[in-house]
Write a protein that holds these residues in place. Sequence first.
Motif, mmCIF file in Angstrom:
data_model
loop_
_atom_site.group_PDB
_atom_site.id
_atom_site.type_symbol
_atom_site.label_atom_id
_atom_site.label_comp_id
_atom_site.label_asym_id
_atom_site.label_seq_id
_atom_site.Cartn_x
_atom_site.Cartn_y
_atom_site.Cartn_z
ATOM 1 N N THR A 265 -12.563 0.830 2.148
ATOM 2 C CA THR A 265 -11.312 0.800 1.402
ATOM 3 C C THR A 265 -10.359 -0.267 1.952
ATOM 4 O O THR A 265 -10.132 -0.336 3.166
ATOM 5 N N PRO A 266 -9.796 -1.113 1.085
ATOM 6 C CA PRO A 266 -8.779 -2.064 1.519
ATOM 7 C C PRO A 266 -7.532 -1.320 2.011
ATOM 8 O O PRO A 266 -7.235 -0.220 1.541
ATOM 9 N N TYR A 267 -6.811 -1.935 2.954
ATOM 10 C CA TYR A 267 -5.584 -1.299 3.433
ATOM 11 C C TYR A 267 -4.532 -2.344 3.776
ATOM 12 O O TYR A 267 -4.829 -3.526 3.965
ATOM 13 N N LEU A 268 -3.293 -1.881 3.831
ATOM 14 C CA LEU A 268 -2.144 -2.732 4.115
ATOM 15 C C LEU A 268 -1.644 -2.458 5.527
ATOM 16 O O LEU A 268 -1.291 -1.324 5.851
ATOM 17 N N PHE A 269 -1.657 -3.478 6.380
ATOM 18 C CA PHE A 269 -1.153 -3.432 7.749
ATOM 19 C C PHE A 269 -1.988 -2.572 8.695
ATOM 20 O O PHE A 269 -2.625 -3.084 9.598
ATOM 21 N N ASP A 270 -1.978 -1.243 8.492
ATOM 22 C CA ASP A 270 -2.541 -0.341 9.501
ATOM 23 C C ASP A 270 -3.336 0.760 8.809
ATOM 24 O O ASP A 270 -2.761 1.627 8.145
ATOM 25 N N GLU A 271 -4.651 0.730 8.962
ATOM 26 C CA GLU A 271 -5.520 1.666 8.260
ATOM 27 C C GLU A 271 -5.180 3.117 8.615
ATOM 28 O O GLU A 271 -5.048 3.470 9.779
ATOM 29 N N GLY A 272 -5.017 3.939 7.586
ATOM 30 C CA GLY A 272 -4.755 5.353 7.782
ATOM 31 C C GLY A 272 -3.298 5.728 7.905
ATOM 32 O O GLY A 272 -2.951 6.901 7.850
ATOM 33 N N SER A 273 -2.423 4.739 8.091
ATOM 34 C CA SER A 273 -0.990 5.017 8.168
ATOM 35 C C SER A 273 -0.381 5.094 6.776
ATOM 36 O O SER A 273 -1.042 4.822 5.775
ATOM 37 N N MET A 310 1.454 -1.074 -6.071
ATOM 38 C CA MET A 310 2.390 -2.177 -6.265
ATOM 39 C C MET A 310 3.293 -1.841 -7.436
ATOM 40 O O MET A 310 2.827 -1.525 -8.528
ATOM 41 N N ASP A 311 4.594 -1.907 -7.218
ATOM 42 C CA ASP A 311 5.590 -1.698 -8.261
ATOM 43 C C ASP A 311 6.387 -2.990 -8.404
ATOM 44 O O ASP A 311 6.953 -3.485 -7.429
ATOM 45 N N GLY A 312 6.419 -3.551 -9.619
ATOM 46 C CA GLY A 312 7.115 -4.820 -9.829
ATOM 47 C C GLY A 312 6.135 -5.924 -10.168
ATOM 48 O O GLY A 312 4.955 -5.684 -10.419
ATOM 49 N N GLN A 313 6.619 -7.165 -10.171
ATOM 50 C CA GLN A 313 5.754 -8.282 -10.526
ATOM 51 C C GLN A 313 6.143 -9.543 -9.769
ATOM 52 O O GLN A 313 7.259 -9.676 -9.276
ATOM 53 N N PHE A 314 5.164 -10.460 -9.676
ATOM 54 C CA PHE A 314 5.367 -11.716 -8.964
ATOM 55 C C PHE A 314 6.093 -12.720 -9.858
ATOM 56 O O PHE A 314 5.763 -12.869 -11.031
ATOM 57 N N ASP A 315 7.072 -13.419 -9.283
ATOM 58 C CA ASP A 315 7.704 -14.526 -9.990
ATOM 59 C C ASP A 315 6.865 -15.790 -9.879
ATOM 60 O O ASP A 315 6.744 -16.547 -10.846
ATOM 61 N N LYS A 316 6.301 -16.021 -8.704
ATOM 62 C CA LYS A 316 5.456 -17.190 -8.452
ATOM 63 C C LYS A 316 4.107 -16.684 -7.956
ATOM 64 O O LYS A 316 3.978 -16.260 -6.811
ATOM 65 N N LEU A 317 3.096 -16.770 -8.815
ATOM 66 C CA LEU A 317 1.810 -16.163 -8.521
ATOM 67 C C LEU A 317 1.152 -16.752 -7.285
ATOM 68 O O LEU A 317 0.454 -16.052 -6.557
ATOM 69 N N GLU A 318 1.407 -18.021 -7.019
ATOM 70 C CA GLU A 318 0.804 -18.641 -5.840
ATOM 71 C C GLU A 318 1.300 -18.007 -4.540
ATOM 72 O O GLU A 318 0.625 -18.089 -3.500
ATOM 73 N N GLU A 319 2.450 -17.332 -4.593
ATOM 74 C CA GLU A 319 2.971 -16.680 -3.396
ATOM 75 C C GLU A 319 2.218 -15.386 -3.062
ATOM 76 O O GLU A 319 2.432 -14.804 -1.999
ATOM 77 N N LEU A 320 1.348 -14.975 -3.968
ATOM 78 C CA LEU A 320 0.519 -13.796 -3.699
ATOM 79 C C LEU A 320 -0.293 -13.955 -2.421
ATOM 80 O O LEU A 320 -0.643 -12.967 -1.771
ATOM 81 N N ILE A 321 -0.554 -15.195 -2.014
ATOM 82 C CA ILE A 321 -1.353 -15.422 -0.819
ATOM 83 C C ILE A 321 -0.694 -14.801 0.415
ATOM 84 O O ILE A 321 -1.368 -14.398 1.370
ATOM 85 N N TYR A 322 0.637 -14.703 0.408
ATOM 86 C CA TYR A 322 1.348 -14.056 1.516
ATOM 87 C C TYR A 322 0.987 -12.568 1.579
ATOM 88 O O TYR A 322 0.701 -12.025 2.653
ATOM 89 N N VAL A 323 0.961 -11.905 0.423
ATOM 90 C CA VAL A 323 0.581 -10.493 0.374
ATOM 91 C C VAL A 323 -0.895 -10.341 0.722
ATOM 92 O O VAL A 323 -1.283 -9.455 1.491
ATOM 93 N N GLU A 324 -1.725 -11.214 0.179
ATOM 94 C CA GLU A 324 -3.163 -11.155 0.451
ATOM 95 C C GLU A 324 -3.456 -11.236 1.945
ATOM 96 O O GLU A 324 -4.338 -10.542 2.461
ATOM 97 N N SER A 325 -2.698 -12.068 2.653
ATOM 98 C CA SER A 325 -2.957 -12.272 4.080
ATOM 99 C C SER A 325 -2.662 -11.028 4.914
ATOM 100 O O SER A 325 -3.106 -10.926 6.059
ATOM 101 N N LEU A 326 -1.923 -10.077 4.350
ATOM 102 C CA LEU A 326 -1.574 -8.863 5.083
ATOM 103 C C LEU A 326 -2.441 -7.668 4.693
ATOM 104 O O LEU A 326 -2.255 -6.570 5.209
#
Length: 381
Positions: A265-273, A310-326
């Motif tokens: 399962t994919p996770y954000l920052f810290d698995e299980g938190s 995820m609630d909301g939407q991206f204004d600049k889709l290329e900035e998604l890479i910042y979220v992807e990296s986390l």
Amino acid sequence: MSAFSLQSSAFVGAKVSAKSSARNQVKSRASLRVNAKADGPVIIGLAADSGCGKSTFMRRMTSLFGGKASPPEGGNPDSNTLISDTTTVLCLDDYHLNDRQGRKESGLTALNLKEQNFDLMHEQVKALKEGKTVQKPIYNHVTGVFDPAEEIVSPKVLILEGLHPFADDRVRNFYDFKIYLDISDDVKFAWKIQRDMAERGHSLESIKASIEARKPDFDAFVDPQKKFADVVIQVLPTQLIPDDNEGKILRVRMIMKEGVKFFDTPYLFDEGSTISWIPCGRKLTCSYPGIKFFYGPDTFYGEEVSVLEMDGQFDKLEELIYVESLLSNTSTKFYGELTQQMLKYQNGPGSNNGTGFFQTLVGLKVRELYEKISETEVVAK
């Protein structure tokens, strides 16, 4: 279990740097090496109501295997089947028991299980799993009748999409992975109003009547299948705007069953938190009402799950890479591949919100699952 809320910070920046370095060690290649086992295709199921984005999801998923998915070459132009070098997508509407006139006579809708030919579906999926070729019917959505059957050759990846992929337990046992697109009634209503009133001139009253007429059969025959899914992509009204009823800003949840074979399962920052994160600021452009992410454990139909939201939407889709990296366990082959895939379909429905984001993420996980089962490497371009 720990719980914390994050804004963009030095901690985030350090994590991005570390993960970027690790992912850059994985190089992109440009070919597909095929060494599939002889035990038949990997079989993926996708269940959803009509008009819920199955076709868009299929394009996102099949593109990750390379090649363009198109109707059978030289075949019926009204075929519902999509074929690429690696994947074959079958629409389960082809296994309706009766044509449109037959359903009028039976008084049953296409959502009713009695209007599905599960015996034929089971027989042909079994044959394809065994590496055989089948003659599959074609339900013509334009004319409402069955056209002459088409030949389907057993592929490397077989994807079955439609209203009832998990309703018959014999067919359900063939799946290696099961996905359900769960669009809430409020969002369905908002989408249908936008389409049918603006584009087709339907009245609000006729739209409401159409939805209400369909709802009992959907609730009885389609919705219960989500309990069998390994991943549910749930689309809900936003919580960022009080009493929003336009359905333009969406809250999307990716509900992932724990313990599924070949699926980490994919996770954000810290698995299980439990994580609540508002990334908007200097690293992510966000106009009103902004973006909010959530990750944490939960239960779904009595089973342990992990949830990405995820609630909301991206204004600049290329900035998604910042979220992807986390994110971790995304199954990308190189740094930024998830963002690259999102940009590839940036004009498609849901491309700037969690719908496209999580569909793409699930597609990456399916590709990895195929590699593990078949011992085949799909090499990204």
